[in-house]
Design a protein around this motif. Structure first.
Motif, PDB file in Angstrom:
ATOM      1  N   UNK A 121      12.425 -14.267 -15.466  1.00  0.00           N
ATOM      2  CA  UNK A 121      13.215 -13.784 -14.324  1.00  0.00           C
ATOM      3  C   UNK A 121      12.756 -12.403 -13.878  1.00  0.00           C
ATOM      4  N   UNK A 122      11.735 -11.849 -14.539  1.00  0.00           N
ATOM      5  CA  UNK A 122      11.366 -10.443 -14.306  1.00  0.00           C
ATOM      6  C   UNK A 122      10.057 -10.336 -13.550  1.00  0.00           C
TER       7      UNK A 122
ATOM      8  N   UNK B 291      22.190 -15.668 -13.955  1.00  0.00           N
ATOM      9  CA  UNK B 291      21.328 -16.646 -13.297  1.00  0.00           C
ATOM     10  C   UNK B 291      22.144 -17.901 -12.998  1.00  0.00           C
ATOM     11  N   UNK B 292      22.187 -18.257 -11.752  1.00  0.00           N
ATOM     12  CA  UNK B 292      23.033 -19.368 -11.311  1.00  0.00           C
ATOM     13  C   UNK B 292      22.700 -20.669 -12.050  1.00  0.00           C
ATOM     14  N   UNK B 293      23.738 -21.266 -12.629  1.00  0.00           N
ATOM     15  CA  UNK B 293      23.643 -22.548 -13.333  1.00  0.00           C
ATOM     16  C   UNK B 293      22.666 -22.540 -14.510  1.00  0.00           C
TER      17      UNK B 293
ATOM     18  N   UNK C 191      21.341 -11.102 -10.790  1.00  0.00           N
ATOM     19  CA  UNK C 191      19.893 -11.309 -10.709  1.00  0.00           C
ATOM     20  C   UNK C 191      19.361 -10.750  -9.392  1.00  0.00           C
ATOM     21  N   UNK C 192      18.336  -9.935  -9.488  1.00  0.00           N
ATOM     22  CA  UNK C 192      17.700  -9.399  -8.285  1.00  0.00           C
ATOM     23  C   UNK C 192      16.496 -10.254  -7.942  1.00  0.00           C
TER      24      UNK C 192
ATOM     25  N   UNK D 286       9.111 -15.526  -4.786  1.00  0.00           N
ATOM     26  CA  UNK D 286       8.598 -16.562  -5.688  1.00  0.00           C
ATOM     27  C   UNK D 286       9.401 -16.721  -6.972  1.00  0.00           C
ATOM     28  N   UNK D 287      10.503 -15.988  -7.115  1.00  0.00           N
ATOM     29  CA  UNK D 287      11.282 -16.070  -8.351  1.00  0.00           C
ATOM     30  C   UNK D 287      11.910 -17.453  -8.502  1.00  0.00           C
TER      31      UNK D 287
END
Ligand code: SAH
Ligand code: SF4
Length: 387
Positions: free
Chosen positions: A133-134, A292-294, A321-322, A326-327
């Motif tokens: 996620x980073x 983080x969603x779901x 979450x920022x 492309x995340x």
């Protein structure tokens, strides 16, 4: 031929003993070295001198001798961006590894709030770890920052926002503690600080020295993704506040989000936290949890989080979450974040939801990278074009 300041080694980042050796190499007699080092230290770290000539307690001759071989250079500011919310982000160029080369780029962020000002500093250019996620995790490690480059971020931030003793004309004896703008340092910029242990430790020793930058260790927080064997050593050798990037409560999910978990799973990480020196209600470990969603935001996850942290003096920091280009994730819905926070709150943990700051300039957690990579790609092209 005289060499430019940029090419002379900076004295920023040297320990008192190293400063003393520097004076020895310049022929200063042994009995004067201690005093000279103390004077220089005070001018560098308490007053923020940027030129030797400002340091009038040192004789003109010795100042000239120092200036012939050394500089007081900080990392070079490539850009300074100011967000609509007052957050500032600096893109910095570090020393090149080869003479004449282009130095790598790194970022520092200043976040002003009504009752405090936090400076988020980087410890590495890029990162060897690959948290999914980073944004920084998508950039490979270029190199570790040196002590002077780490502490230099604090110094240039103070330069830019006018945060040195005597920085205000009507207050020649110094900014009172209560008016200091940067009150807290967090090692939450680019990189995994425990993988640059010695340099980060030496830099924090300078940052916390009471006769210099003077940040209490209670106001310095090192954030780690969980380099378990280095946690006790950090406690012993630096003992700042600690933040843990937890982000998942089950090994299976954490293995994916924070891959270092495959090496040191949750149970080992939490055991290292339990052993961290001098924990108490006043000195708690912060657990960072990106929403983080779901993925990791269910009520069951929140309950498991509470269960896992039982017995550890802890704060829980829920981070929306920022996103970055492309995340592969989305930020949890606001109601879900609130529901999650409520479970955690009911269990007795203060769980402030960290409001994203500086999103418009990509300065929020985990967004650091894009500019520096863009820049270095275009620089590579420019370099290729001129050679
Ligand atoms: N490498 C260290 C310190 C830098 S990251 C660490 O991982 O702890 C600082 C914090 O930002 C960490 O908690 C990290 O997990 C979090 N973070 C990374 N990417 C993020 C993103 N896109 N949105 C929100 N937080 C993020
Ligand atoms: Fe590195 Fe921290 Fe980003 Fe993970 S979250 S990739 S450890 S900077």
């Amino acid at each position: 031929m005289s060499i430019s300041d940029q090419e002379k080694p900076t004295l920023i980042g040297l320990s008192p003993a190293q400063l003393s050796e520097t004076f020895a190499a310049l022929g200063v007699p042994e009995k004067a070295r201690r005093m000279r080092s103390a004077q220089l230290w005070n001018w560098l770290y308490a007053r923020g001198a940027t030129e030797f000539d400002q340091i009038t307690v040192i004789s003109k001759e010795l100042r000239a001798t120092l200036a012939e071989s050394y500089s007081l250079t900080r990392p070079e500011i490539v850009t300074e961006q100011v967000s609509a919310d007052g957050t500032r982000k600096w893109l910095l160029r570090l020393e090149p590894d080869k003479p004449g080369g282009q130095g790598p780029l790194v970022e520092t962020v200043y976040i002003p709030e009504p009752t405090r000002g936090t400076l988020c500093i980087s410890s590495q250019v890029g990162c060897t770890l690959t948290c999914t996620f980073c944004h920084t995790g998508t950039q490979k490690l270029v190199r570790n920052l040196r002590p002077g480059e780490i502490v230099g971020q604090i110094m240039l931030a103070r330069d830019r926002i006018g945060d040195w003793v005597g920085a205000e004309a009507d207050n020649p004896t110094g900014l009172p503690e209560a008016e200091r703008k940067i009150t807290n340092i967090v090692l939450m910029g680019m990189g995994e600080p425990l993988y640059n242990f010695d340099n980060v430790r030496d830099a924090m020793a300078i940052a916390s020295a009471s006769d210099g930058l003077s940040f209490s260790k209670r106001r310095i927080t090192l954030s780690t993704s969980g380099v378990v064997p280095e946690i006790p050593r950090w406690g012993e050798e630096a003992n700042t506040m600690l933040a843990i990037s937890l982000h998942a409560v089950r090994d299976e999910l954490r293995d994916e989000l924070v891959p270092i978990n495959r090496k040191w799973p949750i149970a080992e990480l939490l055991e290292a936290c339990r052993q961290y020196p001098s924990l108490s209600n006043a000195k708690r470990i912060t657990f960072e949890y990106v929403m983080l969603k779901d993925v990791n935001d269910s009520v069951a996850d929140a309950k498991e989080l509470v269960r896992l942290l039982k017995g550890i003096p802890a704060k829980i920091n829920l981070i929306p979450f920022n996103p970055w280009p492309g995340a592969p994730y989305e930020c949890s819905d606001w109601e879900q974040i609130e529901t999650f926070a409520e479970v955690v709150n009911r269990a007795g943990y203060a769980s402030p939801v960290r409001s994203p700051r500086g999103r418009d300039i990509m300065a929020a957690c985990g967004q650091l990278k894009s500019e520096s990579v863009k820049q270095s790609a275009s620089e590579r092209r420019a370099e290729a074009a001129t050679t």
